[in-house]
Enzyme design. Structure first.
Site, PDB file in Angstrom:
ATOM      1  N   ASP A 190     -10.046   3.690  -3.402  1.00  0.00           N
ATOM      2  CA  ASP A 190     -10.749   2.500  -2.914  1.00  0.00           C
ATOM      3  C   ASP A 190     -12.179   2.399  -3.460  1.00  0.00           C
ATOM      4  OD1 ASP A 190      -8.451   2.421  -1.473  1.00  0.00           O
ATOM      5  OD2 ASP A 190      -9.414   2.018   0.455  1.00  0.00           O
ATOM      6  N   ASP A 229       0.815  -1.214   0.000  1.00  0.00           N
ATOM      7  CA  ASP A 229       0.000   0.000   0.000  1.00  0.00           C
ATOM      8  C   ASP A 229       0.851   1.267   0.000  1.00  0.00           C
ATOM      9  OD1 ASP A 229      -2.444   1.320   0.020  1.00  0.00           O
ATOM     10  OD2 ASP A 229      -3.295   0.028   1.574  1.00  0.00           O
TER      11      ASP A 229
HETATM   12  C1  GLA Z   1      -5.982   1.336   1.516  1.00  0.00           C
HETATM   13  C2  GLA Z   1      -6.138   0.366   0.347  1.00  0.00           C
HETATM   14  C3  GLA Z   1      -7.271  -0.616   0.626  1.00  0.00           C
HETATM   15  C4  GLA Z   1      -6.974  -1.369   1.928  1.00  0.00           C
HETATM   16  C5  GLA Z   1      -6.754  -0.385   3.067  1.00  0.00           C
HETATM   17  C6  GLA Z   1      -6.259  -1.072   4.329  1.00  0.00           C
HETATM   18  O1  GLA Z   1      -7.074   2.171   1.651  1.00  0.00           O
HETATM   19  O2  GLA Z   1      -6.363   1.066  -0.848  1.00  0.00           O
HETATM   20  O3  GLA Z   1      -7.433  -1.509  -0.449  1.00  0.00           O
HETATM   21  O4  GLA Z   1      -5.852  -2.185   1.740  1.00  0.00           O
HETATM   22  O5  GLA Z   1      -5.791   0.605   2.723  1.00  0.00           O
HETATM   23  O6  GLA Z   1      -6.043  -0.184   5.375  1.00  0.00           O
END
Ligand code: GLA
Length: 381
Positions: free
Chosen positions: A187, A130
């Site tokens: 997301d 990430d």
């Molecule tokens: C980010 C990523 C998500 C998930 C969260 C976990 O927002 O884009 O897909 O992995 O972190 O905290």
């Protein structure tokens, strides 16, 4: 060391984040694995079981090592990996290129090489990486290349799933980092708007995705029905028609197919969408040709057609209606390069209804439901 080419085609599997966020533990992962196996998900191609953020303790140990939360994982990570492998699946974990993960657990910044070795020792086959808490003066390209190198030299074949949210024109340079897939958007959440926005935002990026490095449009929300792990993800849920369109788009656009719902409680409609072998086969076609877009002038602005050439000469055709009323969608074969003068036609097979609908010449029109899709596999005759 056996280092082999991985992810010739988009990876498929399950990820814990959408439904469970921080509520992950050994029992949940084992039950999910069992349930995936029993219900035929492994056979259908969903082989990666990925544990997302929130698996570790809040701090590293005195030697600087990541430590799994002993309450969530009383038998440790290696034992869980062994369980997953014994059932025939591959095991994915999560870290972050910054100092902390997005949920504020330790990130891998300046620990990349030792963390990669740790993941390898645990038997990890896939790392989602990430982008939170990246120090401001650090260049993302260098950090992703660093982890790419660390994984490639960890002593184990580990798929590198970069999660950089489409920032810094990631599609232009991510292939150079060693990543096998790269998140190209913010997301997803369980709403029609999110599905639609993500798909539209990636239509012009298809040429950057291909074998060994795939454009990851984020985990599927199919079958979640508003039961996300937090308020942002829940977002009201979608209809089965919308979930089908979501799956059709992700498949036609060559995205990885990572399930995000609770597989233990899945209903028949969701299973029908996720286990559709005809649609999965289009996504998993070995040549990973980019789909191209056709917009016949008579079609409404809310509709579009995607065409993907498959390795055996077949042609996948997806019709999408993102509008709020049913719409007639036309495919003019001339627009995909097939002239009427050739005398050739296309035999259409409906991949959602699983039936042949006959040979068409020159054009093909169909009414597509609001927020709906049609996916065909065509043979030239
Ligand atoms: C980010 C990523 C998500 C998930 C969260 C976990 O927002 O884009 O897909 O992995 O972190 O905290």
């Amino acid at each position: 060391m056996s280092r082999k080419a991985m992810c010739a085609v988009p990876p498929m599997g399950w990820n814990s984040w959408n439904t469970f966020t921080e509520n992950i533990n050994e029992d949940l992962v084992k039950e999910t694995v069992d349930s995936m196996k029993e219900q035929g998900f492994l056979e259908a191609g969903y082989e990666y079981v990925v544990m997302d953020d929130c698996w570790s303790l809040r701090e590293r140990d005195s030697e600087g090592k990541l430590v799994a939360d002993p309450e969530k994982f009383p038998n440790g990570i290696k034992a869980l990996a062994d369980y997953i492998h014994a059932k025939g699946f591959k095991f994915g974990m999560y870290s972050c290129c910054g100092t902390r993960t997005c949920a504020n657990y330790p990130g891998s910044f300046e620990h990349e090489f030792e963390d990669a070795k740790q993941f390898a020792r645990w038997g990890v086959d896939y790392l989602k990486y990430d982008n939170c808490f990246k120090p401001q003066n650090q260049d993302g390209r260098t950090l992703y290349r660093r982890m790419g190198m660390a994984l490639a030299n960890s002593g184990r074949d580990i798929v590198f799933s970069a999660c950089q949210w489409g920032t810094d024109s990631v599609h232009e340079w991510i292939r150079s980092s060693g990543a096998h897939l790269f998140r190209s958007t913010e997301d997803i959440n369980d709403s029609w708007h999110s599905i639609k926005d993500i798909a539209l935002s990636q239509l012009d990026k298809q040429a950057f995705s291909g074998s060994y490095c795939h454009n990851d449009m984020d985990m599927l929300v199919v079958g979640m029905y508003g039961k996300g792990g937090n308020e942002y993800i829940s977002a009201g849920g979608c209809t089965d028609e919308e979930y089908q369109t979501h799956f059709s788009l992700w498949a036609m656009m060559n995205s990885p197919l990572m399930i995000g719902c609770d597989i233990r409680k899945i209903n028949d409609a969701t299973k029908k969408i996720l286990l559709n072998q005809d649609i999965i086969a289009i996504n998993q076609d070995i040549e990973c040709r980019s789909p191209f877009q056709l917009n016949c002038v008579s079609n409404s602005i809310d509709t579009f057609v995607l065409v993907k050439f498959l390795s055996n000469g077949d042609i996948a055709v997806g019709m999408f209606n993102l509008g709020d009323v049913p719409a007639m969608v036309t495919v003019d074969f001339w627009d995909m390069g097939l002239t009427a003068g050739s005398g050739r036609g296309l035999e259409f097979y409906d991949c959602i209804k699983h039936e042949n609908i006959g040979v068409k010449k020159e054009i093909f029109s169909e009414t597509v439901a609001a927020h709906g899709s049609k996916v065909y596999r065509c043979k030239m005759v």
